[in-house]
Design a protein around this motif. Sequence first.
Motif, mmCIF file in Angstrom:
data_model
loop_
_atom_site.group_PDB
_atom_site.id
_atom_site.type_symbol
_atom_site.label_atom_id
_atom_site.label_comp_id
_atom_site.label_asym_id
_atom_site.label_seq_id
_atom_site.Cartn_x
_atom_site.Cartn_y
_atom_site.Cartn_z
ATOM 1 N N PHE A 1 -22.172 3.667 -0.528
ATOM 2 C CA PHE A 1 -20.771 3.336 -0.816
ATOM 3 C C PHE A 1 -19.892 3.821 0.330
ATOM 4 O O PHE A 1 -19.166 4.811 0.223
ATOM 5 N N LYS A 2 -19.987 3.096 1.430
ATOM 6 C CA LYS A 2 -19.194 3.443 2.608
ATOM 7 C C LYS A 2 -17.928 2.596 2.654
ATOM 8 O O LYS A 2 -17.943 1.426 2.271
ATOM 9 N N PRO A 3 -16.811 3.169 3.106
ATOM 10 C CA PRO A 3 -15.573 2.382 3.229
ATOM 11 C C PRO A 3 -15.733 1.252 4.233
ATOM 12 O O PRO A 3 -16.605 1.277 5.109
ATOM 13 N N ALA A 4 -14.897 0.257 4.094
ATOM 14 C CA ALA A 4 -14.903 -0.851 5.039
ATOM 15 C C ALA A 4 -14.460 -0.356 6.413
ATOM 16 O O ALA A 4 -13.682 0.599 6.529
ATOM 17 N N PRO A 5 -14.975 -0.965 7.480
ATOM 18 C CA PRO A 5 -14.511 -0.593 8.825
ATOM 19 C C PRO A 5 -13.000 -0.748 8.945
ATOM 20 O O PRO A 5 -12.379 -1.558 8.247
ATOM 21 N N VAL A 6 -12.422 0.044 9.815
ATOM 22 C CA VAL A 6 -10.968 -0.007 10.008
ATOM 23 C C VAL A 6 -10.561 -1.402 10.466
ATOM 24 O O VAL A 6 -11.090 -1.933 11.439
ATOM 25 N N ALA A 7 -9.626 -1.993 9.728
ATOM 26 C CA ALA A 7 -9.170 -3.349 10.011
ATOM 27 C C ALA A 7 -7.666 -3.341 10.281
ATOM 28 O O ALA A 7 -6.976 -2.376 9.952
ATOM 29 N N PRO A 8 -7.147 -4.393 10.898
ATOM 30 C CA PRO A 8 -5.701 -4.465 11.104
ATOM 31 C C PRO A 8 -4.957 -4.362 9.775
ATOM 32 O O PRO A 8 -5.455 -4.825 8.746
ATOM 33 N N PRO A 9 -3.789 -3.727 9.784
ATOM 34 C CA PRO A 9 -3.026 -3.567 8.542
ATOM 35 C C PRO A 9 -2.754 -4.921 7.884
ATOM 36 O O PRO A 9 -2.448 -5.914 8.538
ATOM 37 N N SER A 10 -2.893 -4.921 6.554
ATOM 38 C CA SER A 10 -2.652 -6.146 5.790
ATOM 39 C C SER A 10 -1.537 -5.907 4.793
ATOM 40 O O SER A 10 -1.437 -4.832 4.192
ATOM 41 N N HIS A 11 -0.727 -6.916 4.597
ATOM 42 C CA HIS A 11 0.376 -6.808 3.637
ATOM 43 C C HIS A 11 -0.122 -6.902 2.206
ATOM 44 O O HIS A 11 0.502 -6.379 1.278
ATOM 45 N N THR A 12 -1.279 -7.527 2.002
ATOM 46 C CA THR A 12 -1.825 -7.715 0.661
ATOM 47 C C THR A 12 -2.572 -6.464 0.196
ATOM 48 O O THR A 12 -3.353 -5.883 0.949
ATOM 49 N N ILE A 13 -2.315 -6.068 -1.038
ATOM 50 C CA ILE A 13 -3.005 -4.936 -1.660
ATOM 51 C C ILE A 13 -3.895 -5.487 -2.771
ATOM 52 O O ILE A 13 -3.412 -6.156 -3.682
#
Length: 444
Positions: free
Chosen positions: A180-192
């Motif tokens: 259960f590893k977090p997703a790789p760092v991605a560009p900021p998204s407005h959607t939650i």
Amino acid sequence: MISDFFHPNVGGVENHIYMLSANLLRRGHKVIVVTHSHPPDRVGVRWMLPGLKVYYIPFPTLVSSATLPDFLTFLPYFRTIVLRERINLVHAHASLSSLGHEGILHAHLMGVRTVFTDHSLFGFADAASILTNKLLEAMLRNVDAAICVSHTGRENTVLRANLPPEDVYVIPNALVASQFKPAPVAPPSHTITIVVVSRLAYRKGVDLLVAAAPRICAAFPNVRFLVGGDGPKLIDLLQMREKHFLQDRIELLGPVRHRDVPNVLIQGSIFLNTSLTESFGIAILEAACAGLYVVSTRVGGVPEILPEDMISFANPTEDDVFRAMAEAIAIVSRGDHDPHRAHERIRGFYDWGQVAARTEIVYRAVMASPPRELWTRIERTLALGPFAGLIFTIILAVDCLFFMFLEWWLPREDLDYVDCEWDLGRFGKIVQETRLNPDAQRRH
């Protein structure tokens, strides 16, 4: 290990039994699992990595993967398995497992010690809880020790089963953090994205989700829901989505296999749990390990799982769930929650190796304690009351007589004993060889 709830079914109890067994095997113990069969062909003896032997007894299920309580027809199977495998301790799991309770009842006939783990919370007022609690009290009347997965669960089990508190231990669940590893760092998204992974049943608080989700979607246009799971309340979610025209905001995934849960979790930022009762809540732990901020109802043992800065609590009401969700959305939007730091913290908190070591301590304490004689067991069973005490004492007496008959009808010297221990090192080599060589796969 004995329970109605085991693989190939998927669930918290099933995973707990498997992971505990695998880690006890790695610590040098011999472990087998006894459970019921699964149509069409899961019956007899099977092997699971890393060398776990599973007996699938040919019993059909009654409801919710539990077999019909019969007390006697299981004894010939149980006696043969315990004797031929030279078992000296039986560990039963789950209050609603008929096989588990019967294993505890039969084990004392062969001088085998018993441990029981309770994974759930039950009430005290409704008719079903009253009957279940009385059955639990009767079956655990002579158990050597009990384990609960939270302190709240311990209090609940002590009261329901009328157990001496000193005989009840607390050992939490755990998880394999690397899965259960977090997703790789991605560009900021407005959607939650709010993730819900749960069995869609009443006690999981799906009615709260149905009531709160439209309000959350109306107040926060950038929020979407991702719901995984199946159950009788799925129709309520579908109707709610249709009524409020939220087909593009609420995605229903249906049943999700456990191996696919991490892929679902990493798509979200917040995990929502609306359970009405929860002894531990392994789904919460998995979500936090995957880097999600958690919102949960404050019920059962949930407040014991995570530090306060990783979770927001709500009372099990629509208004308070909305309030807690608004708080969580604000935290995630500001970037105050670091998924990768959360993962590292969970990795240090919960580990199956530690759970196995603590369980081993309980086993050793049980094996060192004096066993109860038959007359002591009868006296303790009679103390259940004038009605229940008499019924379960008769069951105990008939069980003893049937066991004596089996001792005469199927003498121990005629059984086919297991004389060799499983070589885990060789098993690992065979697995590696069969993965690389198709000819070796056919040979083994």
